[in-house]
Design a protein around this motif. Sequence first.
Motif, PDB file in Angstrom:
ATOM      1  N   PRO A   1     -13.327   1.422  -2.674  1.00  0.00           N
ATOM      2  CA  PRO A   1     -12.329   1.050  -3.700  1.00  0.00           C
ATOM      3  C   PRO A   1     -12.196  -0.468  -3.845  1.00  0.00           C
ATOM      4  N   GLN A   2     -12.252  -1.186  -2.716  1.00  0.00           N
ATOM      5  CA  GLN A   2     -12.129  -2.641  -2.759  1.00  0.00           C
ATOM      6  C   GLN A   2     -13.317  -3.268  -3.503  1.00  0.00           C
TER       7      GLN A   2
ATOM      8  N   GLN B   1       0.804  -1.220   0.000  1.00  0.00           N
ATOM      9  CA  GLN B   1       0.000   0.000   0.000  1.00  0.00           C
ATOM     10  C   GLN B   1       0.838   1.273   0.000  1.00  0.00           C
TER      11      GLN B   1
ATOM     12  N   TYR C   1     -12.879   5.119 -10.926  1.00  0.00           N
ATOM     13  CA  TYR C   1     -13.474   5.016  -9.581  1.00  0.00           C
ATOM     14  C   TYR C   1     -14.272   6.250  -9.173  1.00  0.00           C
TER      15      TYR C   1
ATOM     16  N   PHE D   1      -6.567   6.209  -5.560  1.00  0.00           N
ATOM     17  CA  PHE D   1      -6.549   4.755  -5.365  1.00  0.00           C
ATOM     18  C   PHE D   1      -5.975   4.041  -6.600  1.00  0.00           C
TER      19      PHE D   1
ATOM     20  N   LEU E   1      -6.976   3.492 -10.684  1.00  0.00           N
ATOM     21  CA  LEU E   1      -8.403   3.202 -10.894  1.00  0.00           C
ATOM     22  C   LEU E   1      -9.078   4.409 -11.538  1.00  0.00           C
TER      23      LEU E   1
ATOM     24  N   SER F   1      -8.936   8.770 -10.173  1.00  0.00           N
ATOM     25  CA  SER F   1      -8.796   7.622  -9.271  1.00  0.00           C
ATOM     26  C   SER F   1      -9.017   7.985  -7.812  1.00  0.00           C
TER      27      SER F   1
ATOM     28  N   VAL G   1     -12.962  -2.616  -7.268  1.00  0.00           N
ATOM     29  CA  VAL G   1     -11.991  -3.513  -7.904  1.00  0.00           C
ATOM     30  C   VAL G   1     -12.604  -4.893  -8.110  1.00  0.00           C
TER      31      VAL G   1
ATOM     32  N   VAL H   1      -5.069  -9.037  -9.227  1.00  0.00           N
ATOM     33  CA  VAL H   1      -5.136  -7.995  -8.192  1.00  0.00           C
ATOM     34  C   VAL H   1      -4.865  -8.632  -6.839  1.00  0.00           C
TER      35      VAL H   1
ATOM     36  N   ALA I   1      -5.107  -0.227  -7.879  1.00  0.00           N
ATOM     37  CA  ALA I   1      -5.073  -1.669  -7.604  1.00  0.00           C
ATOM     38  C   ALA I   1      -3.622  -2.129  -7.698  1.00  0.00           C
TER      39      ALA I   1
ATOM     40  N   VAL J   1      -5.305  -3.102  -2.759  1.00  0.00           N
ATOM     41  CA  VAL J   1      -5.621  -1.746  -3.208  1.00  0.00           C
ATOM     42  C   VAL J   1      -4.795  -0.781  -2.368  1.00  0.00           C
TER      43      VAL J   1
END
Length: 1000
Positions: free
Chosen positions: A158-159, A81, A149, A202, A146, A199, A162, A185, A204, A188
């Motif tokens: 975000p999760q 991350q 998004y 964010f 992303l 994005s 994805v 993936v 992936a 995130v």
Amino acid sequence: MSISQTDSKYTILHPRHEHFEEIRALCRRVYPFSKPWNIEQLESHRSYFPDGQLIVMDKESGKVVAMAFSLIVSWDDYLSQDSWKDFTASGYFHNHNPSKGKTLYGAEIMVDPELRGQGIGKLLYEARKLIVEKYGLKRIRAGARLRGYSKFKDEYTPQEYVKKVTEKQIYDPTLSFQLNQGFKVIDVAPNYLFNDPESLGFAAVIEWLNPKVATPKDYEKQVQSIETFFSGHKFAPEHLPRELRRLVRKATFTLGNVIKEFEGEKLYGRVEFYREQLKRTRSGKSRTQLNYLLEQLRAESRAERFKIAHAFALQLELVNVCETAYRTWRQRLKPVAQGTKSKLNMTFVLTGHPTEARSKANVEILTEIGRILLEGIQGDFLLNESELMSKMRMFWLQSSSKSERPTVLDEAEYIYSQIFANPLFDFILNEKPSFEIRLRSWVGGDKDGHPHVNRDVMRECFAKSRARILAILNAKLEHVLIEAQSLERTHRVLKSEVRGLAKLMADLAVLQTVTASDGTRLKAWIMKYRRFQSSAGTFVNKHNEIALINRLLEVFPALVFPLELREDAGLIRDGLEDRSSVIRGMLAELKKLAGALRITAYAKGLVVSHCESAADLESACKLVYLATDSRSLPVIPLFETKGALTSSKKIVKDWLGKQRNHEMVLRRWNGIFEVMLGYSDSAKQMGVLPSRFLIARAMTGLEKTIRSLNIEPRFFHGSGGSVARGGGSLKEQISWWSNSAVAHPKFTIQGEMIQRQFATKEILNSQCIHMANEALRRKSRRTRPTSDLALEHFSEAVGLQYERLVGDPILLQRLLDASPYRYLDILKIGSRPSKRPDSLVSTESLRAIPWVLCWTQTRLLMPTWWGIGTAWRESPPQQQHELIELFQSNAFFSSFVKTLGFTLAKVELDIWELYFKGAPDHALFDRFEHEFKDAVRFVREVSAQKELIWYRPWLSESIRLRSSNIHLLNLLQILALEEPDEGLLRETIVGIACGMLTTG
């Protein structure tokens, strides 16, 4: 590198300097609102890794129409991350590491917007895979921005977004394309790119494994990462600083390598298996998973269990060391605080490290590891990896805990090893702009219920601290001597000063032992030193080391670590008639040692524990005079029970009301009357809130009473490291203290808190500045007395519920049996007995530290929250409304609610239930679960906040991340209690204490 055989229109090349402006032009076409790569960055890429930089050129026009930049990294140096800046060294690729790295990191890929859909991106990804094959790398990883998004931000996390893209329910221009290239993936990353409106920051985290190099284990790990992410078991911290997370990862990864070295892949694999399985407990309902892990551990051999416990205990130790290194680094980045108008004098009374009972070698190794990590974080994470591995090997091979009971001298040595270490000790001595530090110790002077403290032990503690202080004093004199000798030839005037310094150093030899008339010999040396100083010239007199020596003589006037004496009021009374009384012998020994010095150079006061009347103070004063022929040693009442705190105002008024006592305080004690407030026994007796409420009220009443007699009140807070013993964050501790208490703060610092608060000079400085600033603020505002009727009634209701629970000896015994309580005596966790002589178990029979230990180790932390939920549920609506309003205006109540939320966040009822043998008692468990849930509801409704630690979100994340790793130690402790296995039990006690950030 050419792919003309695949596509006749385009050629892939490694960029040269003449391509740089076209690359920048492409950046502007793709990202018109962002800065393009600069020339320095592009040159840096070519310098570090020319093969990793690709451009696509249109053969016909000769224009650059696409590009892909990459570098090789060691993935274990990063967190998945981390941000784009972390992985690319802010776009310069300084972190390119081909000798160690096995991962090609895709830093950038872009295609001219007018040419998308023609397969150019696919060509670049195929070219990257060729780079991976050429260098024998395991994988490609990258951050897939992303791009779509922002359109779904109100609909999905975000999760979730994805997951929808992966399932092809949503199309994302970047991620969907990369999934089609064979990427998976695995996470995130938040804040991957800043100020990206598409994005929202964010990305992936995607991975492609090289089939020619990746092993079945690599594929298994990838599947595990995917499953963890999509199942929701992956915890993504948002508030923990990335530097701290990287430091923790680096330290724990190094520990993992050491485990592999010494124990092999099999044990390391088991440790990793448990670590991955524990992540599943973070999602909430964990009972099934915990039972599964318990059975897995039950199948391990006794030797394997210990090694697994050792691995997890050391990991939690390392997290603490990383936090210390990070806090120190952060403090170094802050501007130097300016001085306040007046300095705050604060006194810390240090006590031993009784519950963790860690070995001296273990503490020393941790200090060294902390130094390496601090140097690393300051050097942009370029750690001395060879040195770190060496220290980590020692860390693994060294026992975490002692196999023998520590003596009083062991505990004294622990304190001295922390305080007298440089540069911390010089910082304590140095002039500071807004505060001064005074140090005392309980160890060697606290006789109350301690069978191993007597006049000999007290003298030996003095001798140990004397040896360290003389070594420091000699080193400082030698430093000045060497510099003076270097100038002697050209400045003849220094000749006599060189002789004088050498003579002072030689004369220190008579002070090596602490025996009768020690003070007389010391006074003679100090007079020689003063005479030398008065005749010395500017170079010597104004030398920084001489200034530190002057401060040393001020802070430690007897060249020993001064003690606080303590004894029970009844035994003090007996000492008036009994010449063999231990406390009487200690007082007489002080007189013998002091000689020409005042005994207060060696001991600062006699604390009267269980002080219940003015007569108890009278007895203590008589005993002091009888044994020392002096009235200069202050007598300090300790009010620690419900009855004593309630009567404290009357006791002090009655005693000070006598003219001879009043005059003694004015003439002999500098007009200061000190009162010690005991948190531990009162909290054991009636619960934390009622105890704290009574202490606050007593402090207010005592301050008013003492001041009315024209005497200055001082308050000595006998708080421990845990919330149940008065601990917690400094801000919450002092926010409700009276003005007198804040103006001259004095409080106990317990073992593990010494290591945290005195870890580095930067951390100590930060704590002291907070205190000084609070004292300054108090001068401009008045504290509101804690006397609100709604709070008083609520506190009484909580106390009633708590006393019903602990007052039931059968139930209390059952609760304590489901803990390490029955093994406290044989575990040798401290020099003091774990409980007072008593045939029946009760709050009175169990000492404060072991009492809190039982609830901390089993993750119940009951004394802080029991009774809160019932009292809140049964409170009339009007009283609830008043308490909600009071939270906003009353510092005491606000502080309690915050510390309660902190405690509740650490409670794990699922773990606690596993400590009970036999058939589960559902009625008991339901009772505790209902009380806990109601206590949580109380915090949320009073604070109007959903999160329990809303005021420090990083702390909430830290607790959650630690919690699952502590679970494994709890499970191993349960097995150790079943067998029993004392070695494993001792190891788990140390590890859990480290994870919970407190022992007792």
